[in-house]
Design a protein around this motif. Sequence first.
Motif, short mmCIF file in Angstrom:
data_model
loop_
_atom_site.label_atom_id
_atom_site.label_comp_id
_atom_site.label_asym_id
_atom_site.label_seq_id
_atom_site.Cartn_x
_atom_site.Cartn_y
_atom_site.Cartn_z
N ASP A 116 32.25 33.46 6.45
CA ASP A 116 30.84 33.20 6.15
C ASP A 116 30.46 33.56 4.73
O ASP A 116 29.45 33.07 4.20
N TYR B 106 32.91 23.06 5.61
CA TYR B 106 32.91 24.52 5.60
C TYR B 106 33.18 25.07 7.00
O TYR B 106 33.98 26.01 7.19
N GLU B 107 32.51 24.50 7.99
CA GLU B 107 32.70 24.96 9.36
C GLU B 107 34.12 24.70 9.85
O GLU B 107 34.70 25.52 10.58
N LYS C 284 36.36 27.27 8.34
CA LYS C 284 36.21 28.53 9.08
C LYS C 284 37.01 28.49 10.38
O LYS C 284 37.71 29.46 10.72
N LYS C 285 36.92 27.39 11.07
CA LYS C 285 37.64 27.25 12.33
C LYS C 285 39.14 27.38 12.15
O LYS C 285 39.84 27.93 13.00
N ARG D 186 27.51 25.20 0.05
CA ARG D 186 26.95 25.35 1.40
C ARG D 186 25.53 25.89 1.31
O ARG D 186 24.63 25.47 2.06
N LEU E 272 28.75 20.90 4.70
CA LEU E 272 28.55 21.88 5.76
C LEU E 272 29.61 21.71 6.85
O LEU E 272 30.15 22.70 7.38
N ASP E 273 29.90 20.46 7.21
CA ASP E 273 30.94 20.20 8.22
C ASP E 273 32.30 20.70 7.75
O ASP E 273 33.05 21.31 8.52
#
Length: 248
Positions: free
Chosen positions: A158, A147-148, A151-152, A134, A144-145
């Motif tokens: 982070d 990773y997000e 997280k969701k 990332r 990046l997508d």
Amino acid sequence: YILQKKNLQLFSSMVTKDDGFESIFNKAKNTTNRFQDWEFVMSFCDRVSEEPEGPPGAIKVLIDKLKTDDEETQLLALAVIEACVKNCGAKFHNEVGKFKLLNELIKIISPKYSGDKSSDLLKGKVRGLFFQWRRGLPKQGKILDAYEMLKKEGLIDDDGNLPDGPPSTVVEETPRDSIIKDEREIETLEKLLKSKNPQDLVRANEMIQDRYTRENTKLEKLQHRSRELDLVDNNAKLLEELLGHFSI
């Protein structure tokens, strides 16, 4: 001291031009010497850079290794991927940033798939790679997508950790030109290995063994910290939406 000749060979010569990615990987897995193991990993990286279709061919083999139930094989595959990211340039980065590999990594930490069976060490290593990429591969939008989305779903935060869990340990591989960091030590070792004097070869062997004893000690400490990952119960949601979005 008994001179172990196999430790003094030029390990790159042990990989022939006929060896494919599968063969080189298996040689790395079957060795019991970390110096030799690292040289095979570097030979794998060299082959990726040399072959016109090296990056996609290598990724295909490594994905197959990630799909096995053998943790040693999976951890080595992750180490090879990490080394290739650091040594093989943009073409390999592009392959890492595709859904095909990202899906397999996600499955390792997803409770919907292998997450409940994967060890803390293995899942921690995957989280560490996502965290590195990332930051280090910002042009790879799918990373990046992913990773997000992780997280969701409560599978990473982070800082690359499991939310509310202990800090993750990112194990940095030793750079190719820094296996023995001191330049004078490198020069000395090269001269000793080229010498025909048996005593010089004995001394070179001692230097190699000493270096890798220190590296193993450091690695064991890092792995001990990694095993502390995932101590907090994981109540993460299923990743059906994520893996559906990341379909090949």
